[in-house]
Design an enzyme around this catalytic site. Structure first.
Site, mmCIF file in Angstrom:
data_model
loop_
_atom_site.group_PDB
_atom_site.id
_atom_site.type_symbol
_atom_site.label_atom_id
_atom_site.label_comp_id
_atom_site.label_asym_id
_atom_site.label_seq_id
_atom_site.Cartn_x
_atom_site.Cartn_y
_atom_site.Cartn_z
ATOM 1 N N ILE A 24 85.470 25.080 24.712
ATOM 2 C CA ILE A 24 85.292 25.206 26.153
ATOM 3 C C ILE A 24 86.538 25.874 26.757
ATOM 4 O O ILE A 24 87.620 25.753 26.218
ATOM 5 C CB ILE A 24 85.020 23.805 26.744
ATOM 6 C CG1 ILE A 24 84.259 23.862 28.046
ATOM 7 C CG2 ILE A 24 86.273 22.972 26.851
ATOM 8 C CD1 ILE A 24 83.529 22.575 28.387
ATOM 9 N N GLU A 66 79.489 23.482 19.420
ATOM 10 C CA GLU A 66 79.052 22.434 20.341
ATOM 11 C C GLU A 66 78.391 23.081 21.561
ATOM 12 O O GLU A 66 77.310 22.721 21.965
ATOM 13 C CB GLU A 66 80.301 21.664 20.741
ATOM 14 C CG GLU A 66 80.045 20.533 21.645
ATOM 15 C CD GLU A 66 81.363 19.874 21.994
ATOM 16 O OE1 GLU A 66 82.107 19.519 21.070
ATOM 17 O OE2 GLU A 66 81.633 19.718 23.184
#
Ligand SMILES: CC(=O)SCCNC(=O)CCNC(=O)[C@H](O)C(C)(C)COP(=O)(O)OP(=O)(O)OC[C@H]1O[C@@H](n2cnc3c(N)ncnc32)[C@H](O)[C@@H]1OP(=O)(O)O
Ligand SMILES: CCCC(=O)O
Length: 447
Positions: free
Chosen positions: A220, A244
């Site tokens: 992220i 993810e």
């Protein structure tokens, strides 16, 4: 009864659906794009008649109505498994509490520890298909486990959400749902950040570590996406994806003909992930695409599954690294910034993979509020900073000045390597500190 009849019998208004919430309940909101809008508002409207409602949520993308209508947290106690920007802001105001977790454990935590503590799940889903299933679209994560443990389930339908093919645990059947509401709500997007020159340098060091056939996890934040964009422009081929978070960069890799998943050791031929966020074209790509498979986080983030892919490379961002190699990616002192998320899961799995590497990116410095240059490579972590990756699992740290491979290295070797990638103006200071900490030997070299 047909599924269409069952749908009609369970369809109700948000106001009526949230009447099942009673004093003292635990209410589950799900993850990111799984967060509801109309249900959130209807529940917030009950602020004055309810008492002691505990909320669990992961990664907020919006200002919840609960926060707006209960700005002092009198009725709702909001807990988050992972902070997005709005969670962070509301945590600073005292309205959000952190629940520590490894993302691979989130489904397990519900099934093993919280099975009796999910009273109502309020989850945003796609339209129902002809087989009676709703899909968890961009928010598969731990949603199936949350619903499985919930005493009552309300779904909020938004037909504009993409249908994520599984994998597993990507859907819920109407027979399990108690109430259905239909509501207009935005499909949130995430615009890619424009990379800085420093980020481009870091990304280039990372790309140099990747070989043909590597399987890539992009974490992220801005940096991993910059790496993905550079990869799409590189000469590399036959890359794979077990990640993810599905982001724009994978679409670009696919369009550039580089994402074939040919050499994956698990889910060969498919890009696998647990949640997604990006541009509208990303959602178009995900929608009903059998080339992608969404799984719950306990599968995607399981280090054994990650390690089944040879040359697995995980690329994540961090905030601070100390001279021992301890990494904090989630807090600045006691201020919670985000969460452990999947960082340790992927750092562990990628290192276990044959030829695999766990890379943590870090800008070497930042300018503080007083305008002073501060190093992100520091003697010891700031007081209160949470360790996201322990020194025993740290592998490669990259700054704009180069790479430091810490795996298997003693304290004096780590110190030398880390100082060699610190900001040049901070290196002498760091050496002095290392000397007082007894981790700088006479033979250590200043680079
Ligand atoms: C998702 C996957 O596929 S798997 C695993 C990935 N998950 C993880 O890596 C979890 C941990 N990592 C993270 O949460 C992120 O990567 C981060 C926080 C380290 C970096 O994220 P970015 O979005 O690139 O960081 P960004 O520069 O926007 O900063 C985020 C916040 O941290 C603050 N921050 C950043 N660096 C510092 C620092 N050194 N000191 C204090 N605060 C800082 C920023 O001010 C900002 O806060 P604000 O929104 O209140 O202004
Ligand atoms: C929800 C977890 C996000 C992350 O791992 O960064």
């Amino acid at each position: 009864m047909s599924y269409a009849d069952e749908y009609r019998s369970k369809l109700t208004s948000p106001e009526d659906a949230v009447k099942i919430v009673k004093n003292g309940d635990w209410v589950e909101l799900g993850t990111a794009m799984g967060h509801s809008y109309a249900l959130d508002k209807a529940l917030a409207n009950r602020k004055d008649e309810l008492k002691d409602i505990k909320i669990r949520s992961t990664l907020s993308l919006k200002e919840h109505e609960i926060w707006k209508q209960d700005p002092n947290g009198e009725t709702f106690t909001f807990n988050s498994w992972y902070f997005g920007g709005t969670d962070r802001k509301n945590h600073d105001k005292g309205l959000v509490n952190c629940i520590p977790m490894l993302f691979r454990n989130e489904p397990l935590l519900y099934r093993k520890c919280l099975y009796n503590e999910v009273d109502v799940a309020m989850i945003r889903v796609t339209s129902m298909n002809k087989h009676g299933y709703f899909n968890f679209h961009c928010a598969v994560a731990a949603t199936a486990a949350q619903c499985e443990m919930a005493k009552k389930i309300i779904v909020e339908v938004n037909p504009k959400l993409p249908w994520a093919m599984g994998g597993s645990e990507e859907c819920i059947h109407i027979s399990k749902v108690d109430f259905i509401v239909e509501a207009e709500s935005p499909v949130e997007t995430l615009a890619p950040a424009i990379p800085t020159e420093v980020e481009k340098k870091i990304a280039q060091f990372v790309v140099d570590e990747i070989v043909d056939g590597s399987c890539i996890q992009l974490g992220i934040g801005g940096m991993p996406n910059t790496v993905g964009t550079l990869l799409a422009e590189s000469d590399l081929k036959d890359l794979g994806c077990q990640t993810e978070m599905m982001v724009d960069a994978y679409y670009h890799l696919y369009m550039a003909g580089k994402l074939t998943n040919k050499f994956k050791g698990i889910d060969k031929g498919k890009s696998t992930y647990t949640f997604s966020m990006g541009s509208p074209f990303l959602y178009e790509w995900i929608d009903n695409n059998p080339g992608l498979a969404a799984y719950a986080s306990n599968y995607i983030n399981n280090p054994y599954n990650i390690a089944m892919n040879d040359n697995m490379v995980s690329i994540n961002n961090c905030l601070e690294v100390d001279l021992f190699g301890q990494v904090s990616s989630e807090s600045s002192g006691t201020r919670q910034i985000s969460g452990t998320g999947g960082q340790l899961d992927f750092a562990t799995g990628a290192f276990m993979s044959r030829g695999g590497k766990s890379i943590l990116c870090c800008r070497s410095s930042y300018i503080d509020k007083q305008g002073v240059l501060q190093s992100r490579i520091i003697p010891t972590l700031s007081t209160g900073s949470i360790v996201t990756v322990p020194r025993s699992q740290t592998h490669i740290i990259v700054t704009e000045y180069g790479k430091a491979d810490l795996a298997g290295r003693s304290t004096w070797e780590r110190t030398e390597r880390l100082i060699s990638i610190a900001h040049p103006d901070k290196r002498d200071e760091l050496i002095k500190e290392a000397e007082t900490m007894n981790i700088w030997r006479k033979t250590n070299k200043r680079v």
